[in-house]
Design a protein around this motif. Structure first.
Motif, short mmCIF file in Angstrom:
data_model
loop_
_atom_site.label_atom_id
_atom_site.label_comp_id
_atom_site.label_asym_id
_atom_site.label_seq_id
_atom_site.Cartn_x
_atom_site.Cartn_y
_atom_site.Cartn_z
N ALA A 206 52.68 48.11 -102.94
CA ALA A 206 53.08 47.24 -104.06
C ALA A 206 53.03 45.77 -103.65
O ALA A 206 52.59 44.91 -104.44
CB ALA A 206 54.48 47.61 -104.56
N GLU A 207 53.47 45.47 -102.44
CA GLU A 207 53.43 44.08 -101.96
C GLU A 207 51.99 43.61 -101.82
O GLU A 207 51.65 42.48 -102.16
CB GLU A 207 54.15 43.95 -100.62
CG GLU A 207 55.67 44.08 -100.69
CD GLU A 207 56.14 45.52 -100.92
OE1 GLU A 207 55.34 46.47 -100.67
OE2 GLU A 207 57.28 45.72 -101.37
N GLN A 208 51.14 44.48 -101.29
CA GLN A 208 49.72 44.10 -101.14
C GLN A 208 49.08 43.83 -102.49
O GLN A 208 48.29 42.89 -102.64
CB GLN A 208 48.95 45.23 -100.44
CG GLN A 208 49.18 45.30 -98.94
CD GLN A 208 48.14 46.21 -98.27
OE1 GLN A 208 46.97 46.23 -98.66
NE2 GLN A 208 48.58 46.96 -97.27
N LEU A 209 49.42 44.66 -103.45
CA LEU A 209 48.85 44.45 -104.79
C LEU A 209 49.31 43.11 -105.35
O LEU A 209 48.50 42.34 -105.89
CB LEU A 209 49.24 45.60 -105.72
CG LEU A 209 48.69 45.48 -107.15
CD1 LEU A 209 47.16 45.51 -107.16
CD2 LEU A 209 49.26 46.59 -108.05
N ALA A 210 50.61 42.85 -105.24
CA ALA A 210 51.13 41.58 -105.77
C ALA A 210 50.43 40.40 -105.10
O ALA A 210 50.09 39.41 -105.76
CB ALA A 210 52.64 41.52 -105.56
N ALA A 211 50.20 40.50 -103.80
CA ALA A 211 49.55 39.40 -103.09
C ALA A 211 48.10 39.22 -103.53
O ALA A 211 47.56 38.12 -103.47
CB ALA A 211 49.62 39.64 -101.58
N ALA A 212 47.49 40.31 -103.99
CA ALA A 212 46.07 40.24 -104.38
C ALA A 212 45.88 39.69 -105.79
O ALA A 212 44.74 39.44 -106.20
CB ALA A 212 45.44 41.63 -104.28
N VAL A 213 46.98 39.55 -106.54
CA VAL A 213 46.87 39.04 -107.91
C VAL A 213 47.84 37.87 -108.09
O VAL A 213 48.79 37.95 -108.86
CB VAL A 213 47.12 40.15 -108.97
CG1 VAL A 213 46.04 41.21 -108.88
CG2 VAL A 213 48.49 40.81 -108.79
N PRO A 214 47.56 36.76 -107.41
CA PRO A 214 48.52 35.65 -107.46
C PRO A 214 48.74 35.12 -108.87
O PRO A 214 49.79 34.57 -109.17
CB PRO A 214 47.88 34.59 -106.55
CG PRO A 214 46.44 35.00 -106.42
CD PRO A 214 46.41 36.49 -106.54
N GLY A 215 47.76 35.28 -109.75
CA GLY A 215 47.92 34.83 -111.13
C GLY A 215 48.36 35.95 -112.06
O GLY A 215 48.28 35.80 -113.29
N GLY A 216 48.81 37.06 -111.51
CA GLY A 216 49.20 38.19 -112.36
C GLY A 216 47.98 38.98 -112.81
O GLY A 216 46.84 38.69 -112.42
N ILE A 217 48.25 39.99 -113.62
CA ILE A 217 47.20 40.92 -114.08
C ILE A 217 47.02 40.76 -115.59
O ILE A 217 47.98 40.82 -116.34
CB ILE A 217 47.59 42.38 -113.75
CG1 ILE A 217 47.72 42.57 -112.23
CG2 ILE A 217 46.59 43.37 -114.34
CD1 ILE A 217 48.32 43.92 -111.82
#
Lengths: 344, 344
Positions: A206-217
């Motif tokens: 979950a943390e990796q995903l959040a870091a990969a979408v700094p502008g959100g999804i």
């Protein structure tokens, strides 16, 4: 050519409770059926294995009628026409059919589509230029509607739907973030041009995903559900769109998950962030978008802008094990059974 | 005219835990503020009370910033201009403002809209021709998109949003089924032309609702959540649309509801029935549809095709109790506070 006498097929032996097991399938041999006027006798080259089949094995009402116990397992196929009682379709033609897990089948001519092997390898009609590719195309463009600069996230991203979603998103100018299981699949996503690839097996997924979408999804193409959806939901931007074409992580579930009941919180998220959650089956869009799809997607494949990967299993008798493995994410690419009848 | 010295106002005294109580509000008296260039001094005639205000009292992130403790309670108002430092707006003009729970306010002229009392009673700018009416209009027509012969269901149907939803649905040729609390409100729905009215307090509410929608539900306009949503979900047809503009039954919740976790089942329903669940705030559609709304809705009101009902409470000091009652469904029609300043 003498006609075959025996037809090997795989039927639903029992409805699975949770994960399907081999004994839920039965391989049997029956006489090859007779052909009537307007019909074709088909010899299966390739059988497509797809997650939706799990739903058809259950007796719960869904978008399609469940199979009965004893029915031949359903599925899309690429077949040779070996007998024709329909003008305009000849012996030797190759067709896309929905003739299921069997070596031979009789089909109404109006239920098949002729394939031109000079235009594309016939197997692509089961994958990138078939139902999975169209699922990606229609769901992403009709519901997801990614805008240039937006972020699109898709899970099962090395599979036939997810890989097409990410590559089409890139073509449309969006950022594409793919989620897959294991480093090999993630490396493949990078090869395909995804901007980021996240391994859902990582403990800090979950943390990796959040870091990969700094502008959100902005668009989440939902085909898995479960823990991936849990990680995605807090990251969805206002006005995000979520086309829902599958929930593979839920298909084998036998009991209601434990509380708390998160449905009200889901509705609150939908309200406060003006989300669109939209279920769909690709067939909804066939009338309006299929011709566009075939035209555009063929060109993208030809140009190398959309690449695809196949995972070929040899022998119809191996279809049940391959299908069970697919539900666990063990395939790598579009899972196809080489029914092995082309040499006869 | 001599200017008033004292401004009575209602501020947020503490953040509610669950249902707001009177001590969460504080009535206080402060000096009337000074007016600068480009500003107006407003005297409040009418204050609108609306469910969204409950969300603003909490500190959870939502579509709007939360109020701070000590802030004047927010709210739409109809006001007299009693001092103007803006050319084109005169003392004596009546304006729609967002000046909150207070007798007097200074507003930037660009944040108000002049109302013409010859076209419609000014109070309608808080109801049928204002935010609630536009919420109904935009959500139903942009997201719900009812087709002739389809069935539209709405809860809180005697309120300003729900009553407009049902009546617009009828104008568009759909069947309208309203849900409300108690026989008096249900009788009113029948007067408005709803095809059926269901009392959500009835012990067999879910059965009554199912019986009232023999062809299923094509559009459910969601503004309450909770038990009504639970009864609606199984009745939604394939391709049903659910605009979500409110979840009033959840606003006072303090703990996560008990399991089982029904979120996965909700996602399954969305998938297998190709549902569209879409949260929205009316402001999203102001740029594209507000002019259409004012034109069409004014005409429908003038023709008597859209009727409305107001629930008027006298005196600003009674606003907190009226607001608390609204969250429990005790109002009957658009809840408006007559701030009682028109005679001064």
């Amino acid at each position: 050519m003498s006609l075959p006498a025996e037809n090997l097929r795989v039927v639903l032996a029992s409805r699975p409770v949770g994960e399907p097991v081999l004994s839920d399938f039965r391989v049997e041999s029956v006489p090859v059926p007779e052909v009537s006027s307007g019909q074709l006798l088909l010899r299966t080259r390739y059988l497509s294995l797809d997650p939706y089949m799990r739903g058809r094995m259950s007796d719960a009402k869904s978008y399609a009628e469940p199979m009965a116990v004893g029915d031949v397992m359903v599925g899309g196929t690429v077949c040779d026409v070996i007998e024709s009682r329909e003008p305009g379709i000849d012996v030797g033609d190759i067709v896309l059919a929905f003739s299921g897990w069997q070596q031979y089948a009789v089909a109404d001519a109006r239920h098949v589509r002729k394939l031109d092997p000079r235009l594309a390898p016939p197997r692509t009609a089961l994958g990138v230029l078939g139902m999975p590719g169209f699922t990606a195309y229609a769901g992403l463009l009709e519901i997801g509607r990614p805008q240039p600069g937006e972020t699109v996230v898709v899970a099962a991203a090395s599979g036939p739907v997810g890989s097409a979603v990410g590559q089409i998103a890139k073509i449309k100018g969006a950022r594409a973030v793919g989620i897959a299981g294991g480093p090999e699949k993630c490396a493949y996503l990078t090869e395909l041009g995804f901007d980021a690839a996240i391994d859902h097996r990582a403990p800090n997924f979950a943390e990796q995903l959040a870091a990969a979408v700094p502008g959100g999804i902005d668009v989440y193409f939902e085909n898995v559900g479960g823990a991936v959806w849990d990680a995605v939901l807090p990251l969805l931007n206002t006005y995000a769109r979520v086309p829902v074409c599958g929930l593979i992580s839920q298909y084998n579930r036998t009991s209601r998950p434990e509380g708390p009941d998160r449905a009200p919180a889901l509705m609150s998220a939908i309200l406060t962030r003006s989300l669109t959650i939209r279920g769909f089956i690709q067939s909804e869009f066939v009338g309006t978008r299929y011709a566009d799809f075939i035209g555009e997607m063929s060109e993208w494949v030809h140009q190398g802008r959309v690449q695809y990967r196949e995972d070929i299993v040899n022998g119809l008798e191996n279809a049940p094990a391959a299908f069970i493995g697919m539900l666990e994410g063990r395939n790598f690419g579009k899972l196809i059974v080489n029914v092995g009848m082309t040499e006869q």
